[in-house]
Design an enzyme around this catalytic site. Structure first.
Site, PDB file in Angstrom:
ATOM      1  N   TYR A   1      25.690  56.690  55.850  1.00 47.73           N
ATOM      2  CA  TYR A   1      26.913  57.490  55.745  1.00 47.73           C
ATOM      3  C   TYR A   1      26.717  58.962  56.122  1.00 47.73           C
ATOM      4  CZ  TYR A   1      28.427  53.294  53.379  1.00 47.73           C
ATOM      5  OH  TYR A   1      28.720  51.990  53.100  1.00 47.73           O
TER       6      TYR A   1
ATOM      7  N   PRO B   1      37.491  52.793  55.394  1.00 51.33           N
ATOM      8  CA  PRO B   1      38.403  51.652  55.406  1.00 51.33           C
ATOM      9  C   PRO B   1      39.796  52.021  54.894  1.00 51.33           C
ATOM     10  CG  PRO B   1      36.359  51.166  54.214  1.00 51.33           C
ATOM     11  CD  PRO B   1      36.447  52.649  54.383  1.00 51.33           C
TER      12      PRO B   1
ATOM     13  N   SER C   1      33.614  41.501  56.202  1.00 51.29           N
ATOM     14  CA  SER C   1      33.504  41.685  54.759  1.00 51.29           C
ATOM     15  C   SER C   1      34.620  40.963  54.032  1.00 51.29           C
ATOM     16  CB  SER C   1      33.588  43.181  54.443  1.00 51.29           C
ATOM     17  OG  SER C   1      33.258  43.386  53.110  1.00 51.29           O
TER      18      SER C   1
ATOM     19  N   HIS D   1      33.984  56.346  52.709  1.00 50.06           N
ATOM     20  CA  HIS D   1      33.128  55.240  52.292  1.00 50.06           C
ATOM     21  C   HIS D   1      31.839  55.649  51.566  1.00 50.06           C
ATOM     22  CE1 HIS D   1      31.930  51.167  52.264  1.00 50.06           C
ATOM     23  NE2 HIS D   1      32.330  50.806  53.451  1.00 50.06           N
TER      24      HIS D   1
HETATM   25  N1  COA Z   1      32.823  24.325  45.058  1.00 52.96           N
HETATM   26  C1  COA Z   1      33.901  24.781  44.403  1.00 52.96           C
HETATM   27  N2  COA Z   1      34.150  26.109  44.213  1.00 52.96           N
HETATM   28  C2  COA Z   1      33.284  26.990  44.737  1.00 52.96           C
HETATM   29  C3  COA Z   1      32.145  26.577  45.446  1.00 52.96           C
HETATM   30  C4  COA Z   1      31.925  25.160  45.603  1.00 52.96           C
HETATM   31  N3  COA Z   1      30.860  24.694  46.256  1.00 52.96           N
HETATM   32  N4  COA Z   1      31.464  27.675  45.843  1.00 52.96           N
HETATM   33  C5  COA Z   1      32.159  28.731  45.388  1.00 52.96           C
HETATM   34  N5  COA Z   1      33.249  28.316  44.722  1.00 52.96           N
HETATM   35  C6  COA Z   1      34.242  29.151  44.025  1.00 52.96           C
HETATM   36  C7  COA Z   1      33.580  30.243  43.205  1.00 52.96           C
HETATM   37  O1  COA Z   1      33.278  29.769  41.908  1.00 52.96           O
HETATM   38  C8  COA Z   1      34.658  31.306  43.195  1.00 52.96           C
HETATM   39  O2  COA Z   1      35.645  30.949  42.242  1.00 52.96           O
HETATM   40  P1  COA Z   1      36.731  32.012  41.665  1.00 52.96           P
HETATM   41  O3  COA Z   1      37.748  32.216  42.735  1.00 52.96           O
HETATM   42  O4  COA Z   1      37.283  31.301  40.498  1.00 52.96           O
HETATM   43  O5  COA Z   1      35.955  33.238  41.320  1.00 52.96           O
HETATM   44  C9  COA Z   1      35.298  31.164  44.551  1.00 52.96           C
HETATM   45  O6  COA Z   1      35.020  29.851  44.982  1.00 52.96           O
HETATM   46  C10 COA Z   1      34.784  32.149  45.576  1.00 52.96           C
HETATM   47  O7  COA Z   1      33.403  31.943  45.816  1.00 52.96           O
HETATM   48  P2  COA Z   1      32.774  32.188  47.261  1.00 52.96           P
HETATM   49  O8  COA Z   1      33.808  31.981  48.282  1.00 52.96           O
HETATM   50  O9  COA Z   1      31.523  31.392  47.400  1.00 52.96           O
HETATM   51  O10 COA Z   1      32.459  33.715  47.319  1.00 52.96           O
HETATM   52  P3  COA Z   1      32.019  34.771  46.230  1.00 52.96           P
HETATM   53  O11 COA Z   1      33.167  35.101  45.369  1.00 52.96           O
HETATM   54  O12 COA Z   1      30.765  34.337  45.586  1.00 52.96           O
HETATM   55  O13 COA Z   1      31.776  36.014  47.181  1.00 52.96           O
HETATM   56  C11 COA Z   1      30.532  37.504  48.539  1.00 52.96           C
HETATM   57  C12 COA Z   1      30.775  36.045  48.161  1.00 52.96           C
HETATM   58  C13 COA Z   1      29.432  37.569  49.544  1.00 52.96           C
HETATM   59  C14 COA Z   1      31.800  38.075  49.153  1.00 52.96           C
HETATM   60  C15 COA Z   1      30.183  38.280  47.240  1.00 52.96           C
HETATM   61  O14 COA Z   1      29.010  37.755  46.694  1.00 52.96           O
HETATM   62  C16 COA Z   1      29.902  39.739  47.497  1.00 52.96           C
HETATM   63  O15 COA Z   1      28.770  40.117  47.670  1.00 52.96           O
HETATM   64  N6  COA Z   1      30.947  40.585  47.489  1.00 52.96           N
HETATM   65  C17 COA Z   1      30.819  41.996  47.755  1.00 52.96           C
HETATM   66  C18 COA Z   1      31.396  42.306  49.091  1.00 52.96           C
HETATM   67  C19 COA Z   1      31.355  43.794  49.360  1.00 52.96           C
HETATM   68  O16 COA Z   1      30.706  44.576  48.700  1.00 52.96           O
HETATM   69  N7  COA Z   1      32.071  44.223  50.371  1.00 52.96           N
HETATM   70  C20 COA Z   1      32.065  45.594  50.722  1.00 52.96           C
HETATM   71  C21 COA Z   1      33.273  45.924  51.501  1.00 52.96           C
HETATM   72  S1  COA Z   1      33.385  47.641  51.860  1.00 52.96           S
END
Ligand code: COA
Length: 624
Positions: free
Chosen positions: A105, A118, A552, A341
């Site tokens: 940054y 963003p 993202s 950011h």
């Molecule tokens: N079967 C059924 N459900 C499942 C599943 C499976 N095999 N795998 C995942 N799910 C469910 C999860 O339990 C979760 O349920 P919820 O909606 O009730 O919480 C949902 O599906 C979403 O899970 P998933 O799609 O695997 O993603 P996640 O929520 O674990 O997110 C990332 C993944 C990478 C986005 C997250 O770990 C992360 O790091 N986020 C930060 C992103 C960030 O910082 N961005 C910056 C932008 S500036």
């Protein structure tokens, strides 16, 4: 989202390191209970790096890189850097966070507009006039102050990811803070823990800035009725657009802005006004209506308004882009925000948005007594011919930059995250694999793909990279394009690709991914003034770091979407918010690149999602 790493990165002390802020009591205990970010084993990262290169480069290049990595290890260079990194980890709260803040940054010299900050597109509000605009803005301000109270009182619930508590530090970085341009490196100032914490926000209307005190003398926040009256006063005294949009200066290349900044604050009055903006809790931009567009284009138009303000003729002068948080409310019901950011990732910002949006829906219960409040103070700027020249240059650069941005926001309405979940698949991995398919169908190849992964399970954690283009995703997308491959085989490959993505995600959020580790080794070499190891000068490394897809997930309860620009000239920025039954997407590209087109990628992405769904539905369930 990802940032391009500034190549001239030289570790040094920040003016005010974000991590040096002392958090108050209860959070401090929580923070201290969090694990420290580990340094992954060297051999493990090098092996994973080689694997990640597989879908991106030729066998010949791969063999060459393998040789370089062997040399890196066996010569002892790698081990020496690794030891230094491990030592750094024992001496710091987080071996990466200050480095990351600087290289991703503060050292980055491109304008923050489009290239870093963003935007968030919020649902259109149903007001169509000034009264409605000011009422909504007042309620929004009250909502942010309500959130601030939770931060100040430490009543904000600790967040979890995969059952693990997350670092809450970023919540202390987003209010009362601002980026400040510097000649080689910027800094971030934060006044939230100052002896006399700020009690005002900045309001911008018609390019004019106002200091609005949002607390009564007894320390209670103003009610939205009171804020509304104050906003009306501001509106009434800024009916004409300011001839000199001083805020445009903040859109410029950071070196140019830094020079203009020094020039600007030579004047005492200007300096005082700039300080008031920097110290303010946040900014509210009351925007003029933008040109009307069709319903189909509306969300994309709002995304552009949030990202850059529409250009010098429209609302770009109605911002101070260095300010961490700027809420934007326009007379035509468009609203959202743009954020700088450096202090935080999207998720804490969106958590605040969720709170505020819920708050704005609450009915007004008590009407506050109308105690007369002082007139909000207009911030004065003395504009010398030199400053005027800087504004003109900034305007020109900004308009060129805006002309180059191609942004498409759309709602994928065939299904949302419930569908992959019902098939026992990770929705995020499902979307990422679909994105790989869309890209492959357009370009007949895979590209280096960045997905942000949270490192907030660790103290002061920010992000690492999930490399979505994998051997498994490439096997799947190739099979999808091969008519001779049976559907059952395609489903098997799909499942494998999705599982591989989810496994990479778990590895990344667990602090075992490769990108930040490699960056750490590189920065350590710079800090130790040793010659740069060849692995970092290798073409394969450049290919691996050239993220044609920068993506993202930023999930929210609100039906909104975040958007950001691409990080390479021939790339795309893709952000999404998966809701239960639909997915909000934003896709960006640059018009100057003949090979990219946001609407085209969006179209291919929709098709890929549908094709993958059909593939699953047509295959016997037991196989999944
Ligand atoms: N079967 C059924 N459900 C499942 C599943 C499976 N095999 N795998 C995942 N799910 C469910 C999860 O339990 C979760 O349920 P919820 O909606 O009730 O919480 C949902 O599906 C979403 O899970 P998933 O799609 O695997 O993603 P996640 O929520 O674990 O997110 C990332 C993944 C990478 C986005 C997250 O770990 C992360 O790091 N986020 C930060 C992103 C960030 O910082 N961005 C910056 C932008 S500036």
């Amino acid at each position: 989202m990802m940032m391009m790493i500034a190549s001239s990165a030289k570790p040094a002390r920040l003016v005010k390191p974000v991590s040096a802020l002392k958090l108050p009591g209860r959070y401090l205990a929580h923070q201290e209970s969090l694990p420290c970010l580990p340094v992954p084993p060297l051999q493990q990262s090098l092996e994973k790096y080689l694997l990640a290169l597989k879908p991106l480069i030729s066998q010949e290049e791969w063999d060459h890189t393998q040789q370089l990595l062997d040399d890196f290890r066996t010569s002892g260079v790698g081990e020496r850097l690794q030891k230094r990194l491990e030592k750094r980890a024992t001496k710091t709260e987080n071996w990466l966070s200050d480095w990351w803040l600087q290289t991703a940054y503060l050292d980055y010299r491109m304008p923050v507009v489009i290239h870093s900050s963003p935007g968030v597109v919020l649902p259109k509000q149903d007001f169509v006039d000034r009264q409605g605009q000011l009422r909504f803005a007042a309620k929004l301000i009250e909502g942010v102050l309500d959130f601030k109270t939770m931060v100040d009182n430490e009543t904000l619930p600790v967040e979890y990811l995969g059952g693990n508590q997350l670092c809450m530090n970023q919540y202390y970085q987003i209010l009362s803070s601002c980026r400040v341009p510097g000649p080689k490196r910027d800094s971030v100032v934060n006044y939230s823990q100052a002896k006399k914490a700020p009690t005002h926000i900045t309001v911008v209307h018609n390019f004019q800035f106002f200091e609005l005190d949002v607390y009564n003398s007894d320390g209670t926040p103003l009610t939205s009725d009171q804020v509304f009256t104050q906003l009306e006063k501001i509106w009434g005294t800024s009916l004409q657009t300011n001839k000199e949009p001083i805020g445009i200066l903040t859109t410029n290349h950071r070196n140019s802005w830094s020079k203009a900044y020094n020039n600007l604050i030579k004047d005492k009055v200007n300096k005082e006004s700039v300080r008031t903006i920097q110290k303010s809790i946040f900014t509210v931009c009351l925007d003029a209506p933008m040109p009307k567009v069709s319903d189909e284009l509306y969300k994309s138009r709002v995304a552009a308004q949030m990202l850059h303000g529409g250009g010098s003729r429209w609302n770009s002068g109605n911002r101070w882009f260095d300010k961490t948080l700027q809420f934007i409310v326009a007379e035509d019901g468009s609203c959202g925000l743009v954020y700088e950011h450096a202090p935080a990732e999207g998720p804490p910002i969106v958590a605040l948005v969720d709170h505020v949006v819920e708050f704005t829906k609450k009915p007004e219960l008590v009407r506050s007594p109308m105690v007369p409040l002082p007139m909000p103070k207009k911030l004065r700027f003395n504009v010398t011919p030199e400053i005027k020249g800087d504004i003109e240059k900034a305007k020109q650069n900004l308009n060129i930059m805006i002309h180059d941005l191609d942004v498409k926001v759309f709602v994928f309405s065939v299904f949302g995250k419930n569908f992959p979940k019902s098939e026992k698949l990770s929705p995020d991995a499902f979307i990422q694999v679909a994105l790989q398919l869309a890209y492959y169908r357009i370009y007949s190849r895979a590209c280096a793909t960045y997905e942000s992964a949270s490192l907030r399970m660790f103290r002061l954690g920010r992000t690492d990279t999930i490399r979505s283009a994998s051997v498994d995703s490439l096997n799947f997308v190739k099979a999808m394009e091969e008519p001779t491959v049976q559907n059952q085989e395609k489903v098997n490959l799909l499942r494998k690709a999705i599982q591989a993505h989810r496994a990479y995600t778990d590895m990344a959020i667990g602090g075992k991914a490769i990108d930040r580790h490699l960056l750490g080794l590189k920065l350590q070499a710079i800090e130790d003034l040793v010659s740069m190891p060849e692995v970092f000068m290798d073409t394969s490394y450049a290919v691996a770091m050239h993220f044609n897809l920068s993506t993202s997930q930023v999930p929210a309860k609100t039906d909104c979407v975040m958007c950001f620009g691409p990080v390479v000239p021939d790339g795309y920025g893709v952000c999404y918010n998966p809701m239960d039954d639909h997915i909000n997407f934003s896709v960006s590209a640059f018009n100057s690149c003949a090979e990219t087109n946001a609407a085209r990628l969006a179209h291919y992405l929709e098709r890929a999602l549908c094709d993958i769904q059909q593939l699953i539905l047509q295959s016997p369930k037991s196989k999944l």
